[in-house]
Write a protein that holds these residues in place. Structure first.
Motif, PDB file in Angstrom:
ATOM      1  N   LYS A  22     -93.030 -40.446  43.825  1.00 11.30           N
ATOM      2  CA  LYS A  22     -94.026 -40.438  42.741  1.00 11.30           C
ATOM      3  C   LYS A  22     -93.341 -40.387  41.383  1.00 11.30           C
ATOM      4  N   GLY A  23     -92.292 -39.581  41.260  1.00 13.07           N
ATOM      5  CA  GLY A  23     -91.570 -39.477  39.991  1.00 13.07           C
ATOM      6  C   GLY A  23     -90.939 -40.800  39.589  1.00 13.07           C
ATOM      7  N   ILE A  24     -90.359 -41.480  40.557  1.00 14.19           N
ATOM      8  CA  ILE A  24     -89.761 -42.785  40.263  1.00 14.19           C
ATOM      9  C   ILE A  24     -90.835 -43.761  39.819  1.00 14.19           C
ATOM     10  N   HIS A  25     -91.947 -43.808  40.562  1.00 14.36           N
ATOM     11  CA  HIS A  25     -93.005 -44.745  40.193  1.00 14.36           C
ATOM     12  C   HIS A  25     -93.578 -44.422  38.808  1.00 14.36           C
ATOM     13  N   GLU A  26     -93.814 -43.157  38.537  1.00 12.44           N
ATOM     14  CA  GLU A  26     -94.340 -42.783  37.216  1.00 12.44           C
ATOM     15  C   GLU A  26     -93.370 -43.178  36.110  1.00 12.44           C
ATOM     16  N   SER A  27     -92.079 -43.002  36.334  1.00  7.51           N
ATOM     17  CA  SER A  27     -91.093 -43.395  35.323  1.00  7.51           C
ATOM     18  C   SER A  27     -91.049 -44.912  35.148  1.00  7.51           C
ATOM     19  N   LEU A  28     -91.148 -45.652  36.251  1.00  8.59           N
ATOM     20  CA  LEU A  28     -91.208 -47.114  36.135  1.00  8.59           C
ATOM     21  C   LEU A  28     -92.411 -47.535  35.297  1.00  8.59           C
ATOM     22  N   HIS A  29     -93.536 -46.899  35.530  1.00  9.83           N
ATOM     23  CA  HIS A  29     -94.754 -47.226  34.786  1.00  9.83           C
ATOM     24  C   HIS A  29     -94.632 -46.796  33.323  1.00  9.83           C
ATOM     25  N   GLU A  30     -94.258 -45.543  33.104  1.00  9.43           N
ATOM     26  CA  GLU A  30     -94.245 -44.990  31.745  1.00  9.43           C
ATOM     27  C   GLU A  30     -93.108 -45.538  30.890  1.00  9.43           C
ATOM     28  N   ALA A  31     -91.924 -45.747  31.464  1.00 16.08           N
ATOM     29  CA  ALA A  31     -90.777 -46.169  30.666  1.00 16.08           C
ATOM     30  C   ALA A  31     -90.561 -47.679  30.655  1.00 16.08           C
ATOM     31  N   LEU A  32     -90.991 -48.374  31.714  1.00 20.58           N
ATOM     32  CA  LEU A  32     -90.763 -49.819  31.779  1.00 20.58           C
ATOM     33  C   LEU A  32     -92.041 -50.644  31.812  1.00 20.58           C
ATOM     34  N   GLY A  33     -93.201 -49.997  31.824  1.00 19.82           N
ATOM     35  CA  GLY A  33     -94.459 -50.731  31.789  1.00 19.82           C
ATOM     36  C   GLY A  33     -94.844 -51.389  33.096  1.00 19.82           C
ATOM     37  N   VAL A  68     -80.668 -44.114  44.381  1.00 17.72           N
ATOM     38  CA  VAL A  68     -81.911 -44.826  44.079  1.00 17.72           C
ATOM     39  C   VAL A  68     -81.578 -46.279  43.752  1.00 17.72           C
ATOM     40  N   GLN A  69     -82.122 -47.202  44.530  1.00 17.79           N
ATOM     41  CA  GLN A  69     -81.908 -48.623  44.274  1.00 17.79           C
ATOM     42  C   GLN A  69     -83.263 -49.286  44.047  1.00 17.79           C
ATOM     43  N   ILE A  70     -83.377 -49.959  42.912  1.00 14.14           N
ATOM     44  CA  ILE A  70     -84.643 -50.579  42.520  1.00 14.14           C
ATOM     45  C   ILE A  70     -84.410 -52.054  42.250  1.00 14.14           C
ATOM     46  N   THR A  71     -85.187 -52.897  42.916  1.00 16.57           N
ATOM     47  CA  THR A  71     -85.141 -54.333  42.658  1.00 16.57           C
ATOM     48  C   THR A  71     -86.307 -54.668  41.738  1.00 16.57           C
ATOM     49  N   LEU A  72     -85.993 -55.301  40.607  1.00 16.14           N
ATOM     50  CA  LEU A  72     -86.982 -55.656  39.585  1.00 16.14           C
ATOM     51  C   LEU A  72     -86.847 -57.127  39.225  1.00 16.14           C
ATOM     52  N   THR A  73     -87.911 -57.685  38.685  1.00 11.37           N
ATOM     53  CA  THR A  73     -87.814 -59.014  38.103  1.00 11.37           C
ATOM     54  C   THR A  73     -86.942 -58.923  36.853  1.00 11.37           C
ATOM     55  N   ALA A  74     -86.039 -59.853  36.684  1.00 12.45           N
ATOM     56  CA  ALA A  74     -85.113 -59.873  35.555  1.00 12.45           C
ATOM     57  C   ALA A  74     -85.854 -59.972  34.224  1.00 12.45           C
ATOM     58  N   ASP A  79     -81.525 -51.406  26.617  1.00 11.44           N
ATOM     59  CA  ASP A  79     -82.200 -50.229  26.059  1.00 11.44           C
ATOM     60  C   ASP A  79     -83.390 -49.811  26.913  1.00 11.44           C
ATOM     61  N   ASP A  80     -84.145 -50.783  27.431  1.00  9.99           N
ATOM     62  CA  ASP A  80     -85.274 -50.466  28.324  1.00  9.99           C
ATOM     63  C   ASP A  80     -84.777 -49.713  29.553  1.00  9.99           C
ATOM     64  N   LYS A  81     -83.700 -50.201  30.151  1.00 12.53           N
ATOM     65  CA  LYS A  81     -83.166 -49.568  31.355  1.00 12.53           C
ATOM     66  C   LYS A  81     -82.639 -48.173  31.050  1.00 12.53           C
ATOM     67  N   LYS A  82     -81.956 -48.023  29.930  1.00 13.58           N
ATOM     68  CA  LYS A  82     -81.445 -46.696  29.536  1.00 13.58           C
ATOM     69  C   LYS A  82     -82.610 -45.718  29.366  1.00 13.58           C
ATOM     70  N   ARG A  83     -83.672 -46.183  28.725  1.00 13.69           N
ATOM     71  CA  ARG A  83     -84.864 -45.338  28.556  1.00 13.69           C
ATOM     72  C   ARG A  83     -85.428 -44.922  29.919  1.00 13.69           C
ATOM     73  N   PHE A  84     -85.468 -45.860  30.865  1.00 18.41           N
ATOM     74  CA  PHE A  84     -85.936 -45.543  32.213  1.00 18.41           C
ATOM     75  C   PHE A  84     -85.036 -44.506  32.880  1.00 18.41           C
ATOM     76  N   TYR A  85     -83.716 -44.703  32.836  1.00 21.94           N
ATOM     77  CA  TYR A  85     -82.794 -43.754  33.468  1.00 21.94           C
ATOM     78  C   TYR A  85     -83.019 -42.342  32.934  1.00 21.94           C
ATOM     79  N   GLU A  86     -83.100 -42.229  31.615  1.00 23.26           N
ATOM     80  CA  GLU A  86     -83.292 -40.910  30.986  1.00 23.26           C
ATOM     81  C   GLU A  86     -84.648 -40.324  31.353  1.00 23.26           C
ATOM     82  N   HIS A  87     -85.665 -41.151  31.363  1.00 26.20           N
ATOM     83  CA  HIS A  87     -87.013 -40.693  31.710  1.00 26.20           C
ATOM     84  C   HIS A  87     -87.030 -40.169  33.143  1.00 26.20           C
ATOM     85  N   LEU A  88     -86.439 -40.940  34.060  1.00 24.77           N
ATOM     86  CA  LEU A  88     -86.464 -40.550  35.467  1.00 24.77           C
ATOM     87  C   LEU A  88     -85.713 -39.242  35.716  1.00 24.77           C
TER      88      LEU A  88
END
Length: 140
Positions: A22-33, A68-74, A79-88
């Motif tokens: 849940k924490g990972i998903h919330e961070s993906l949503h909140e930090a990466l949209g 934690v390994q996450i596959t995302l669309t490129a 900066d977006d990824k750094k924000r996600f790492y810190e958020h998570l």
């Protein structure tokens, strides 16, 4: 529509594992949209003999680390990824007491055409046409 996999040593309670996902998903949503309903996630637990991860390089980690390994669309910026790492790591520390050093994150980026969400459809935004739409009539 990320696909997430977490590897960890066996022995943590189900509530902990669920809270990690849940924490990972919330961070993906909140930090990466990432869309709030786009969750496709697994955890695999490993016995000690099947989990070899350095606990001293490049800094000290506990045996309870999470891989934690996450596959995302490129397309996301550094900066977006750094924000996600810190958020998570902040979220997992606040909700579960996980030391930020124990959260090893790897993002794999793939082109949109490398996704099929099911039904043989291609692309991460693939949808099945509504029954009364012009696309559905043309497909009939």
């Amino acid at each position: 529509m990320p696909m997430t996999h977490v590897s960890m040593r066996a022995g943590r309670p189900a509530q902990f594992r669920t809270a990690v996902l849940k924490g990972i998903h919330e961070s993906l949503h909140e930090a990466l949209g990432v869309h709030p309903e786009a969750f496709f996630m697994t955890i695999t637990e490993h016995e000690d003999a099947n989990f070899l991860a350095n606990t001293t390089f490049p800094f000290k980690r506990s045996p309870g680390q999470l891989l934690v390994q996450i596959t995302l669309t490129a397309g996301r910026s550094a900066d977006d990824k750094k924000r996600f790492y810190e958020h998570l790591v902040g979220k997992l520390k606040a909700t579960l007491g996980v030391d930020p050093a124990d959260v090893f994150i790897n993002i794999i980026e793939v082109a949109s055409e490398n996704w099929s969400p099911g039904n043989g459809l291609a692309g991460r935004n693939a949808v099945i046409p509504a029954a009364n739409s012009p696309a559905a009539s043309a497909a009939s």
